[in-house]
Design an enzyme around this catalytic site. Structure first.
Site, PDB file in Angstrom:
ATOM      1  N   ASP A 209       0.828  -1.202   0.000  1.00  0.00           N
ATOM      2  CA  ASP A 209       0.000   0.000   0.000  1.00  0.00           C
ATOM      3  C   ASP A 209       0.870   1.262   0.000  1.00  0.00           C
ATOM      4  O   ASP A 209       1.835   1.347   0.764  1.00  0.00           O
ATOM      5  CB  ASP A 209      -0.859  -0.045   1.279  1.00  0.00           C
ATOM      6  CG  ASP A 209      -1.953   1.001   1.309  1.00  0.00           C
ATOM      7  OD1 ASP A 209      -2.844   0.953   0.450  1.00  0.00           O
ATOM      8  OD2 ASP A 209      -1.916   1.881   2.203  1.00  0.00           O
ATOM      9  N   GLU A 266      14.480 -15.490   0.874  1.00  0.00           N
ATOM     10  CA  GLU A 266      14.638 -16.572   1.858  1.00  0.00           C
ATOM     11  C   GLU A 266      13.681 -17.722   1.553  1.00  0.00           C
ATOM     12  O   GLU A 266      13.776 -18.790   2.130  1.00  0.00           O
ATOM     13  CB  GLU A 266      14.332 -16.063   3.282  1.00  0.00           C
ATOM     14  CG  GLU A 266      15.381 -15.126   3.845  1.00  0.00           C
ATOM     15  CD  GLU A 266      14.880 -14.402   5.110  1.00  0.00           C
ATOM     16  OE1 GLU A 266      13.802 -14.772   5.646  1.00  0.00           O
ATOM     17  OE2 GLU A 266      15.572 -13.466   5.549  1.00  0.00           O
TER      18      GLU A 266
HETATM   19  C1  GLC Z   1      -4.259   3.019  -0.589  1.00  0.00           C
HETATM   20  C2  GLC Z   1      -5.467   2.134  -0.453  1.00  0.00           C
HETATM   21  C3  GLC Z   1      -6.629   2.954   0.016  1.00  0.00           C
HETATM   22  C4  GLC Z   1      -6.292   3.568   1.356  1.00  0.00           C
HETATM   23  C5  GLC Z   1      -4.980   4.343   1.286  1.00  0.00           C
HETATM   24  C6  GLC Z   1      -4.454   4.628   2.654  1.00  0.00           C
HETATM   25  O1  GLC Z   1      -4.379   3.936  -1.596  1.00  0.00           O
HETATM   26  O2  GLC Z   1      -5.711   1.476  -1.660  1.00  0.00           O
HETATM   27  O3  GLC Z   1      -7.795   2.196   0.117  1.00  0.00           O
HETATM   28  O4  GLC Z   1      -7.314   4.433   1.745  1.00  0.00           O
HETATM   29  O5  GLC Z   1      -3.983   3.607   0.633  1.00  0.00           O
HETATM   30  O6  GLC Z   1      -4.017   3.452   3.265  1.00  0.00           O
END
Ligand code: GLC
Ligand code: CA
Length: 562
Positions: A209, A266
């Site tokens: 993310d 790993e």
């Molecule tokens: C990313 C995710 C989204 C979230 C953001 C903060 O863009 O896809 O859903 O709100 O990160 O974590």
């Protein structure tokens, strides 16, 4: 012990199905989707012909941002299940040869994370505060935030510590999502532990993310918001130039991923990761390199209008970027953050629909809740299927978002008091937010809660019309979108070949035509007027019926030599 399929390249042209766990299937009737619900649907997942599932966060969470505010990275939210449920899901998927990927959220945690709570308690100057980003406020009373920056969901990106100590913490997203301090070795160590934790439980890979924003440089003279926003837009929209930004896409973030790569190696086969990174095209290969995460999302196809020329340019660019990294590219039409693509393709011609948040005309239309004029669902569906079949013919991996195989449109009519997205709340409803693509799936047309769960209503209510999209109705209808996806994925497996593509020239501008090794040809007519099919070919799958032997408008077909 779980046996891993040893092919290290399994992901390169894989079909990865994204599950938003709270909205997939609810096994105990409490209105919230859960891990056992997913396990109960493994036969369904197997019937789709996918290679892997990616689970959006299912960890303990403050639930201020759909689970992307994690309070414990190495556990399961008790509302969603237990670690044992997770293990069972992994085993059930392995039995049908489906891999599992989980979401890692390394930019920020939840404010309920024990380390953040410790940081608040321990006070200014403590080593606990060093795990996050705390700074003194400005002004004699330190009651002015350190910078005027805005968070991604609207409103300031600094919030006071609440301890009367003049300190503020930084959050790129909601105030409930404090950013980690990646200058701190403890943070590095903790994430390595998390990666190994899930890998040891049988996970094959990760979706990372906000992969571009972890490392910050908040020293020296900081630019103001307006200046910096200029930089960001340039990078996002047309910038090929790398401009140093205090927190976006800094070179140092690659050091983090080199460290992760050692952990990936790993395992046998090595773990796989895909970066969610909103960066300029020439920066993508860094994230996708085999010393880094391995693959980077390209969202460009999702941002294209339904237009042959736009698609062509996007395909050429995406393939070039991934090749530079020695990786394969990704194709995405929908995910948990975007307007579902059936709806997007049914929008009237608003300019620049691909960049909704940046476009005034589009925002105006969004404020009308897409009613003026209404969305043309039939056009949306026809185009959605054509676009899907086109991308499935391309080299690279395709990410399918739950419900798109049912051709589910966005749910627009969610009552305001049910909306969960912080983007909606922080902008006081200016931005509609992302709840509309996160409404629980319809499994059975005539069952309570459309078969999502047996008792309490789903956490986001399903509108009446959703029953028409139910899995059980589509199951036995040969012409359903569900069976179209199954057929396409099935044939794709048969035709799978080297990651090469050769363009075939076509006289009609609205037509895209390309060939893959082994005689597989993909032809898409993005215009409205039917066009003749090339001689000596037969259609093996198509997104709509042929029209008098011609390829209909807004239709894609896969062809083989007769
Ligand atoms: C990313 C995710 C989204 C979230 C953001 C903060 O863009 O896809 O859903 O709100 O990160 O974590
Ligand atoms: Ca449940």
């Amino acid at each position: 012990m779980l046996q891993r399929n040893p092919d290290p390249d399994w992901w390169r042209q894989a079909i990865i199905y994204q599950i938003y766990p709270r909205s997939f299937c609810d096994s105990n009737g409490d209105g919230i989707g859960d891990l056992r619900g997913i396990t109960s649907k493994v036969p369904y997942l197997a019937s789709l012909g996918i290679d892997a599932v990616w689970l959006s966060p299912f960890y303990p969470s403050g639930l201020k941002d759909g689970g992307y505010d994690v309070s414990d990275y190495r556990d399961v939210d008790p509302r969603i299940g237990t670690l044992e449920d997770f293990d069972e899901l992994v085993m059930a998927l392995a039995e049908v040869d489906i891999k599992i990927m989980v979401d890692i959220v390394p930019n920020h945690s939840s404010d309920e994370h024990v380390w953040f709570q410790d940081a608040l308690k321990a006070g200014k100057g403590s080593k606990e505060r060093e795990r996050y980003i705390f700074r003194d406020g400005l002004g004699a009373n330190k009651d002015i935030p350190p910078t005027d920056w805005q968070c991604a969901f609207g409103g300031p990106s600094w919030s006071p510590s609440g301890r009367d100590d003049g300190q503020w913490y930084y959050h790129m997203f909601d105030s409930s999502q404090p950013d980690w301090n990646w200058d701190n070795p403890e943070v590095h160590e903790d994430f390595l532990t998390t990666l190994r934790f899930w890998a040891d439980r049988g996970v094959s890979g990760f979706r990372i993310d906000v992969a571009h924003a972890l490392v910050k440089d908040f020293n020296g003279d900081l630019p103001n918001w307006e200046e910096m926003n200029g930089i960001r837009e340039k990078k996002l929209r047309n910038g090929n130039k790398h401009i140093t930004h205090p927190y976006m896409d800094r070179d140092e973030v690659q050091e983090v991923y080199k460290e992760w790569r050692k952990v990936f190696e790993e395992y046998n086969p090595p773990l796989f990761a895909v970066a969610e990174c909103w960066v300029a095209p020439d920066r993508k290969p860094l994230y996708a390199s085999s010393e880094g995460l391995g693959q980077a999302f390209s969202f460009d196809i999702m941002l294209c209008n339904f237009d042959a020329q736009e698609y062509r340019e996007c395909i050429i660019q995406s393939l070039k970027d991934s090749e530079k990294a020695g990786s394969s590219t990704t194709w995405v039409l929908s995910n948990h953050d975007e307007l579902r693509h059936v709806t997007r393709y049914g929008l009237p011609n608003v300019p620049n629909a691909g960049y909704p948040e940046f476009d005034d005309a589009f925002n105006e239309y969004k404020r009308s809740r897409f009613t003026n004029p209404p969305v043309d669902v039939a056009t949306g569906l026809k185009r959605a299927k054509a676009a899907t079949l086109m991308i499935l013919g391309l080299p690279g991996s395709t990410y399918v978002y739950q419900g798109e195989e049912l051709n589910l449109p966005e749910v627009i009519e969610i009552p305001n008091d049910q909306r969960q997205d912080p983007h909606f709340h922080r902008t006081k409803g200016e931005c509609l937010g992302r709840d509309g693509c996160r409404v629980p799936l319809p499994w059975e047309a005539t069952s309570k809660n459309l078969g999502f769960g047996s008792d309490r209503p789903p956490h986001l209510s399903q509108p009446e019309w959703m029953k028409d999209y139910s899995v059980d109705l589509q199951e036995y209808n040969e012409d359903s979108t569900l069976n179209f996806y199954r057929r396409a994925l099935d044939v794709r497996k048969e035709l799978q070949c080297a990651e090469e593509l050769e363009w075939i020239k076509h006289d009609v501008e609205d037509v895209l035509h390309f060939a893959r090794p082994g005689g597989w040809e993909i032809i898409m007519n993005a215009g409205k007027t039917p066009v003749p099919l090339p001689d000596g070919r037969r259609v093996i799958v198509s997104s709509s019926e042929m029209k008098d032997g011609m390829l209909d408008g807004e239709t894609t077909a896969w062809l083989l030599a007769e």
